[in-house]
Design an enzyme around this catalytic site. Sequence first.
Site, short mmCIF file in Angstrom:
data_model
loop_
_atom_site.label_atom_id
_atom_site.label_comp_id
_atom_site.label_asym_id
_atom_site.label_seq_id
_atom_site.Cartn_x
_atom_site.Cartn_y
_atom_site.Cartn_z
N PHE A 1 0.84 -1.18 0.00
CA PHE A 1 0.00 0.00 0.00
C PHE A 1 0.88 1.24 0.00
O PHE A 1 1.79 1.36 0.80
CB PHE A 1 -0.89 -0.03 1.24
CG PHE A 1 -1.78 1.15 1.40
CD1 PHE A 1 -2.75 1.45 0.46
CD2 PHE A 1 -1.67 1.97 2.50
CE1 PHE A 1 -3.59 2.54 0.61
CE2 PHE A 1 -2.50 3.06 2.67
CZ PHE A 1 -3.46 3.34 1.72
N HIS A 2 0.61 2.14 -0.92
CA HIS A 2 1.34 3.40 -1.01
C HIS A 2 0.39 4.53 -0.64
O HIS A 2 -0.34 5.04 -1.49
CB HIS A 2 1.87 3.62 -2.42
CG HIS A 2 2.83 2.58 -2.89
ND1 HIS A 2 3.79 2.02 -2.09
CD2 HIS A 2 2.98 1.99 -4.08
CE1 HIS A 2 4.49 1.15 -2.78
NE2 HIS A 2 4.02 1.11 -3.99
#
Length: 138
Positions: free
Chosen positions: A72-73
Site C-alpha cells: 500500500f502506497h
Amino acid sequence: SNNPREAPRIDPNYLATDEDRLVAAESLRHARMMMEISPLSNLEPEEVFPGTHLMSDEDLAASAGDISASIFHPVGTCRMGQDTEIESVVDSQLKVHGTQGLRVVDASIMPQIVSGNTNSPTLMIAEKAAEMILKDYD
C-alpha cells in the site's frame, strides 16, 4: 505522542474486521485452487505457507496476517490547496497551513495515487521542494 523524538505509532488496522479476515481466508483458498488447475498443477507446486494443515477461516486469516506484507502506497493524506479550503493541509510551496518552518515533502500531498509506482513522482516532489527551499533562503 507529542514527543518528536518518539517513533510514530502506525496501525493500519489490517485484518481488523470480520470482512477483512474472510477475504484473506478466501484469497488463500483461491490461490490453493489455482495451483490445482493446469498449467500450474503440471509444475507440481507445494504449499509452504500458510501450510495445507490450516483450513478454517480463523486459521487462514491469522496466517495471512503472519505471512503478508503491504504494498500500500498511502497518498493524499496532506492535500495541497488554498488556506481557505477546509481539507487542504499544505499550500503550493508545501508549507503546512498555520505553521512556520514546516513543509510536507512526500507522496501524501498527491491528490490521488498515480497509476504506476509512487517512487518517481515522490522523487520529483522532493526535487521541486528542495528547489523551493533553496529559493526561500537565497
